[in-house]
Design an enzyme around this catalytic site. Sequence first.
Site, PDB file in Angstrom:
ATOM      1  CB  SER A 237      -0.916  -0.004   1.229  1.00 66.03           C
ATOM      2  OG  SER A 237      -0.135   0.265   2.372  1.00 66.03           O
ATOM      3  CE  LYS A 238      -0.170   6.449  -3.193  1.00 65.64           C
ATOM      4  NZ  LYS A 238       1.036   6.360  -3.972  1.00 65.64           N
ATOM      5  NE  ARG A 239       0.612   0.366   6.002  1.00 61.87           N
ATOM      6  CZ  ARG A 239       1.256  -0.711   6.411  1.00 61.87           C
ATOM      7  NH1 ARG A 239       2.470  -0.618   6.906  1.00 61.87           N
ATOM      8  NH2 ARG A 239       0.687  -1.890   6.340  1.00 61.87           N
TER       9      ARG A 239
END
Length: 464
Positions: A237-239
């Site tokens: 994911s984005k993180r």
Amino acid sequence: MKIVTRFAPSPTGVLHIGGARTAIFNWLFARNNGGNFILRIEDTDQARSTKESEKEILESMKWLGLDWDSEPIRQSERTEIYKEYANKLLSEGKAYKCYVTPEQLQEKRKEAQEKGEYFKYKREWAEIGAAPDKPFAIRLATEDAGKVLVQDLIRGNIEFDLKEIDDFVILRADGFPTYNFAVAIDDFDMGISHVIRGDDHLTNTSKQILIYDALDLGKPKFAHVSMILGEDKAKLSKRHGATSVIEYKNDGYLPEAVLNYLVRLGWSFGDQEIFTKDELIEKFNLESIGKSPSIFNPEKFLWVNSWYIKNRPTEEIAEKIMPLLKERGYKTEPDITLLKVIKELRERSETLNEMVEKSSYFFTNDFEYDENAKNKFLTEDMIPIFQKVIEKLTNLENFTHDPIHNAFGKVMDETELKLGKIAQPVRVALTGGTKSPGIFEVIEILGKEKTIERLNKATRLCSR
Ligand code: GLU
């Protein structure tokens, strides 16, 4: 059997790393087998699908170097076909009309939850609120007991219990098919031989098999690829950093590097890390796709990119870097200077953006001086030394590496200074910082005029 694969993105966002890998696997498998690769836009979710997203996905695919064999097919243009198949199932009693509204179903779900019961759709609810003029969905009539078997080329046989699969909707009240129905019909209709996709679709596959069986249609072969996880083993994911293809493009990655790195997320050929596109087409196979999840490693990705930065033809890098330089207002031509800059900087840059960052002083006199470097190296005692360098360089007829080197030799003799004591301040004078390619190379690329101009300016800065 003709090999036909497809990539079937829903145009509801950008092309993510996971989707791109699925596309690449399908494309490689088709190309490896001399088959066809179809692009199908799954846009039946009218509320979430957009043309911009479709355009962006297609652009990302083209950027990666993927091509497809016919015009992209849009599911939204095929609703009549899905209706026909749904009606066939209705007429054979293998599907039925369901009038219960989503709100009523929500009620039922709540009741079950309150009683702590497992919620499953019950066939007798279909007639709730039935009336001739009321819209209805069509549901597939499934068995209450038994198993459905998914035979997977990567994971072997996987059984799903029919107890856990309810009579799912195949055609919604608005006439649009559900995802599983449209996919099953399309994969059959388009002659897809192999469906290669993420293993998050395994449950969907069990439902698609029920649809094929109800319609008595031949099934494609399935290959479910494990998910890509972050280094913390959580779903990517984005993180974990940039997750879309377009972000990597914007960050200065080369498409060959992205393609190469993504293929290696799940597929391997011994220990080999770097593959040309042709090699991938030649070597790709489903047998070498691993069962375990792949871990996305941003450092390795960067390493692969820096390999390509170093090894792609200089002219190609020039072509890619020119628009980036232009964006910054630097006037450049794909000339010998640019090629020399690239040759020097590719060894010390991991991305195109980094190369642009590091090359600004070649293209503008208006670069920033690093404050620390300026204070440390542009000092008063350098004035006579700069003057000597200016004098020797001004007298050079042939402004190339070796004569420049000799000129510095003379300054060293006359000042009794080591090269480092002269070269580092000159470097700060010419580039604004303490890190650059070899100083003689930098001077040669800059040319006499710019070099002298900057040394003069630096001399002025020394007498602060
Ligand atoms: N539209 C689906 C998705 O984007 C396609 C899945 C499939 O390959 O069947 O997840």
